[in-house]
Design a protein around this motif. Sequence first.
Motif, PDB file in Angstrom:
ATOM      1  N   ILE A  24       0.833  -1.214   0.000  1.00  0.00           N
ATOM      2  CA  ILE A  24       0.000   0.000   0.000  1.00  0.00           C
ATOM      3  C   ILE A  24       0.861   1.255   0.000  1.00  0.00           C
ATOM      4  O   ILE A  24       0.533   2.248  -0.668  1.00  0.00           O
ATOM      5  CB  ILE A  24      -0.945  -0.012   1.210  1.00  0.00           C
ATOM      6  N   LEU A  25       1.960   1.240   0.743  1.00  0.00           N
ATOM      7  CA  LEU A  25       2.833   2.424   0.759  1.00  0.00           C
ATOM      8  C   LEU A  25       3.446   2.665  -0.619  1.00  0.00           C
ATOM      9  O   LEU A  25       3.582   3.822  -1.049  1.00  0.00           O
ATOM     10  CB  LEU A  25       3.924   2.243   1.811  1.00  0.00           C
ATOM     11  N   VAL A  26       3.813   1.597  -1.319  1.00  0.00           N
ATOM     12  CA  VAL A  26       4.335   1.754  -2.684  1.00  0.00           C
ATOM     13  C   VAL A  26       3.255   2.338  -3.589  1.00  0.00           C
ATOM     14  O   VAL A  26       3.505   3.272  -4.383  1.00  0.00           O
ATOM     15  CB  VAL A  26       4.828   0.402  -3.236  1.00  0.00           C
ATOM     16  N   ILE A  27       2.028   1.817  -3.494  1.00  0.00           N
ATOM     17  CA  ILE A  27       0.909   2.342  -4.283  1.00  0.00           C
ATOM     18  C   ILE A  27       0.670   3.808  -3.955  1.00  0.00           C
ATOM     19  O   ILE A  27       0.462   4.646  -4.864  1.00  0.00           O
ATOM     20  CB  ILE A  27      -0.362   1.510  -4.018  1.00  0.00           C
ATOM     21  N   PHE A  28       0.702   4.150  -2.677  1.00  0.00           N
ATOM     22  CA  PHE A  28       0.440   5.529  -2.255  1.00  0.00           C
ATOM     23  C   PHE A  28       1.474   6.497  -2.830  1.00  0.00           C
ATOM     24  O   PHE A  28       1.121   7.544  -3.389  1.00  0.00           O
ATOM     25  CB  PHE A  28       0.433   5.591  -0.727  1.00  0.00           C
ATOM     26  N   TRP A  29       2.757   6.152  -2.710  1.00  0.00           N
ATOM     27  CA  TRP A  29       3.789   7.072  -3.166  1.00  0.00           C
ATOM     28  C   TRP A  29       3.851   7.143  -4.695  1.00  0.00           C
ATOM     29  O   TRP A  29       4.179   8.200  -5.253  1.00  0.00           O
ATOM     30  CB  TRP A  29       5.149   6.658  -2.582  1.00  0.00           C
ATOM     31  N   ILE A  30       3.515   6.058  -5.387  1.00  0.00           N
ATOM     32  CA  ILE A  30       3.442   6.122  -6.854  1.00  0.00           C
ATOM     33  C   ILE A  30       2.305   7.051  -7.277  1.00  0.00           C
ATOM     34  O   ILE A  30       2.469   7.881  -8.192  1.00  0.00           O
ATOM     35  CB  ILE A  30       3.233   4.714  -7.440  1.00  0.00           C
ATOM     36  N   SER A  31       1.153   6.938  -6.615  1.00  0.00           N
ATOM     37  CA  SER A  31       0.025   7.808  -6.962  1.00  0.00           C
ATOM     38  C   SER A  31       0.325   9.266  -6.635  1.00  0.00           C
ATOM     39  O   SER A  31      -0.064  10.173  -7.379  1.00  0.00           O
ATOM     40  CB  SER A  31      -1.236   7.346  -6.220  1.00  0.00           C
ATOM     41  N   VAL A  32       1.044   9.514  -5.532  1.00  0.00           N
ATOM     42  CA  VAL A  32       1.455  10.886  -5.199  1.00  0.00           C
ATOM     43  C   VAL A  32       2.397  11.426  -6.273  1.00  0.00           C
ATOM     44  O   VAL A  32       2.287  12.587  -6.710  1.00  0.00           O
ATOM     45  CB  VAL A  32       2.130  10.932  -3.809  1.00  0.00           C
ATOM     46  N   GLY A  33       3.327  10.582  -6.727  1.00  0.00           N
ATOM     47  CA  GLY A  33       4.235  11.006  -7.784  1.00  0.00           C
ATOM     48  C   GLY A  33       3.505  11.309  -9.087  1.00  0.00           C
ATOM     49  O   GLY A  33       3.805  12.302  -9.774  1.00  0.00           O
ATOM     50  N   LEU A  34       2.529  10.490  -9.450  1.00  0.00           N
ATOM     51  CA  LEU A  34       1.744  10.747 -10.658  1.00  0.00           C
ATOM     52  C   LEU A  34       0.975  12.056 -10.540  1.00  0.00           C
ATOM     53  O   LEU A  34       0.875  12.836 -11.503  1.00  0.00           O
ATOM     54  CB  LEU A  34       0.758   9.588 -10.889  1.00  0.00           C
ATOM     55  N   TRP A  35       0.438  12.330  -9.359  1.00  0.00           N
ATOM     56  CA  TRP A  35      -0.328  13.564  -9.134  1.00  0.00           C
ATOM     57  C   TRP A  35       0.574  14.802  -9.241  1.00  0.00           C
ATOM     58  O   TRP A  35       0.183  15.826  -9.817  1.00  0.00           O
ATOM     59  CB  TRP A  35      -1.013  13.481  -7.776  1.00  0.00           C
ATOM     60  N   LEU A  36       1.791  14.698  -8.675  1.00  0.00           N
ATOM     61  CA  LEU A  36       2.663  15.871  -8.608  1.00  0.00           C
ATOM     62  C   LEU A  36       3.389  16.140  -9.929  1.00  0.00           C
ATOM     63  O   LEU A  36       3.585  17.304 -10.294  1.00  0.00           O
ATOM     64  CB  LEU A  36       3.697  15.697  -7.488  1.00  0.00           C
ATOM     65  N   PHE A  37       3.781  15.104 -10.652  1.00  0.00           N
ATOM     66  CA  PHE A  37       4.692  15.292 -11.778  1.00  0.00           C
ATOM     67  C   PHE A  37       4.071  15.036 -13.146  1.00  0.00           C
ATOM     68  O   PHE A  37       4.676  15.388 -14.163  1.00  0.00           O
ATOM     69  CB  PHE A  37       5.929  14.384 -11.612  1.00  0.00           C
ATOM     70  N   ILE A  38       2.885  14.418 -13.183  1.00  0.00           N
ATOM     71  CA  ILE A  38       2.256  14.152 -14.476  1.00  0.00           C
ATOM     72  C   ILE A  38       0.883  14.814 -14.503  1.00  0.00           C
ATOM     73  O   ILE A  38       0.006  14.459 -13.717  1.00  0.00           O
ATOM     74  CB  ILE A  38       2.101  12.637 -14.735  1.00  0.00           C
TER      75      ILE A  38
ATOM     76  N   MET B 152      -7.366  13.189  -7.091  1.00  0.00           N
ATOM     77  CA  MET B 152      -8.290  12.062  -6.948  1.00  0.00           C
ATOM     78  C   MET B 152      -7.594  10.735  -7.227  1.00  0.00           C
ATOM     79  O   MET B 152      -8.039   9.679  -6.771  1.00  0.00           O
ATOM     80  CB  MET B 152      -9.478  12.225  -7.887  1.00  0.00           C
ATOM     81  N   ILE B 153      -6.486  10.781  -7.974  1.00  0.00           N
ATOM     82  CA  ILE B 153      -5.723   9.552  -8.228  1.00  0.00           C
ATOM     83  C   ILE B 153      -5.219   8.973  -6.915  1.00  0.00           C
ATOM     84  O   ILE B 153      -5.242   7.765  -6.694  1.00  0.00           O
ATOM     85  CB  ILE B 153      -4.547   9.859  -9.176  1.00  0.00           C
ATOM     86  N   VAL B 154      -4.753   9.852  -6.015  1.00  0.00           N
ATOM     87  CA  VAL B 154      -4.263   9.399  -4.709  1.00  0.00           C
ATOM     88  C   VAL B 154      -5.397   8.765  -3.917  1.00  0.00           C
ATOM     89  O   VAL B 154      -5.244   7.692  -3.317  1.00  0.00           O
ATOM     90  CB  VAL B 154      -3.648  10.577  -3.928  1.00  0.00           C
ATOM     91  N   LEU B 155      -6.550   9.420  -3.910  1.00  0.00           N
ATOM     92  CA  LEU B 155      -7.709   8.917  -3.167  1.00  0.00           C
ATOM     93  C   LEU B 155      -8.137   7.543  -3.685  1.00  0.00           C
ATOM     94  O   LEU B 155      -8.292   6.588  -2.915  1.00  0.00           O
ATOM     95  CB  LEU B 155      -8.863   9.914  -3.273  1.00  0.00           C
ATOM     96  N   LEU B 156      -8.324   7.430  -4.993  1.00  0.00           N
ATOM     97  CA  LEU B 156      -8.828   6.182  -5.562  1.00  0.00           C
ATOM     98  C   LEU B 156      -7.823   5.044  -5.401  1.00  0.00           C
ATOM     99  O   LEU B 156      -8.210   3.906  -5.103  1.00  0.00           O
ATOM    100  CB  LEU B 156      -9.163   6.395  -7.038  1.00  0.00           C
ATOM    101  N   SER B 157      -6.536   5.323  -5.602  1.00  0.00           N
ATOM    102  CA  SER B 157      -5.541   4.259  -5.482  1.00  0.00           C
ATOM    103  C   SER B 157      -5.458   3.741  -4.048  1.00  0.00           C
ATOM    104  O   SER B 157      -5.334   2.533  -3.814  1.00  0.00           O
ATOM    105  CB  SER B 157      -4.164   4.770  -5.933  1.00  0.00           C
TER     106      SER B 157
END
Length: 459
Positions: free
Chosen positions: A383-397, A404-409
Amino acid sequence: MSTRRWVMPLKVATALTLSIVIALALGWNKPYWAAFAVIVMAATETNGHSLKKGRHRIIGTFAGVIIAFVLIDLFGQQPLAFLLVYSLIIAVCIYQQTNPKNGYAWTIGLMVSCVIIVMGKLSAEQTFAIAALRLQETILGVICFSFVFSVFSPVSSRIVLLNTLLSNAKTKQEKIEQAIIDIQSNEMLSRNVSWSDSLKYLARIDDLLQAAKTDSYQINSEFPIWETIRNEQNQWVLLGGHLSEAINLIDEKFTTEQKQALIAVLTALKNRYINSITLLSYVVENPQATNHCIRQYMVDNTLFVAPFSLDSLLNCKELQHGALMMLAQNLAKMDALQASIYQHLTQAILSESPSEITLKKKPSSALFNISLDSERLINVFKILVIFWISVGLWLFIPMQGGVMIVLLSLVFGSVALSLPFVSPRYILMHMIVWSVLALFQYIFILPHLSQLWQLGLFY
């Protein structure tokens, strides 16, 4: 049968419609949050399960609100510290969500905190409004569900528990009868018969007991006795395993004297189960029967259990004496254990305090358990890997949906971990299908419903 099949859908539809209509009448936004509470509670077996889940949902909602408020107040202007502290909270919640007694509350706490943080956009006023609305909607959904399911055709956890015990007792009786037939015809005990209860059955008994404790006064008031019955069911697993081991070690046929001794003890054990079946069947068929009626019925229908002697097995001089002695000792222990189970069952149903047997209290567990579960830690890491990947997608892409990507993931990840036997492909397929249906509903149906009664009728 067909009439009973329609009862559950009608109750769910009534509670769902009631929660949405009340939320809209009060002018609350996001009435679907109340509907979610109804749907989640409806996906249970009995009233006790539903009430327990509703209580945990409210507790988790309050916990999620508190987590969101504290994080935003302390780290609202410190993004890195905010993400690190929230990662720690995620780890604790995911580690605890597999707890069978209160894991659901931890899951809801994590989900609600994420929803409030994301939808509140770290604004104090908006965060408070979202948190208050979430609490209102959740409590409304729980109240609507509890009202409808308690008034209209309630499903008692106590009756389901008694039915489960009854079904298990009938299965045991059939096994014993088959064992008697094997001895009479083959002069041997079949090695293909499992005398132990499955772990699935034991887990179900524990689950039903916790649920019945919520919605049944009889179970709650006599819960220590029911715990003793559950523990004795667990002891049966060990005795059943030892008995199967002894049977596998016996290669020669039984003598006539040994056959008579075995048939006597198996008949006694069968009669004890017949007495349990008689008691459980009467209580299930007559849930409102008084203690006087139950006692009178048992006096008229209880079978006498004849004493038996196993000297021919215990004092055998053959080479397989050890296996025969193990067989005799375990059969005697199983007979005594079933006598104790029947005694406690009678006490629990008649709400009588145990007179001879003292119930031992379990030692209280420590507040913090130092030992760690490796499987839970792996889930935390995922879950922590999923969380930080979604945070990275939100911030950089720059993609549609943003935060909402962070919330849904986070939400979908925690739900997927709570369903270990369901493949991600299966979950994804159902999500796509239901998303398409919801999209068509919002595009082609809901815009044409202008009155509150129309919306209520549609749902």
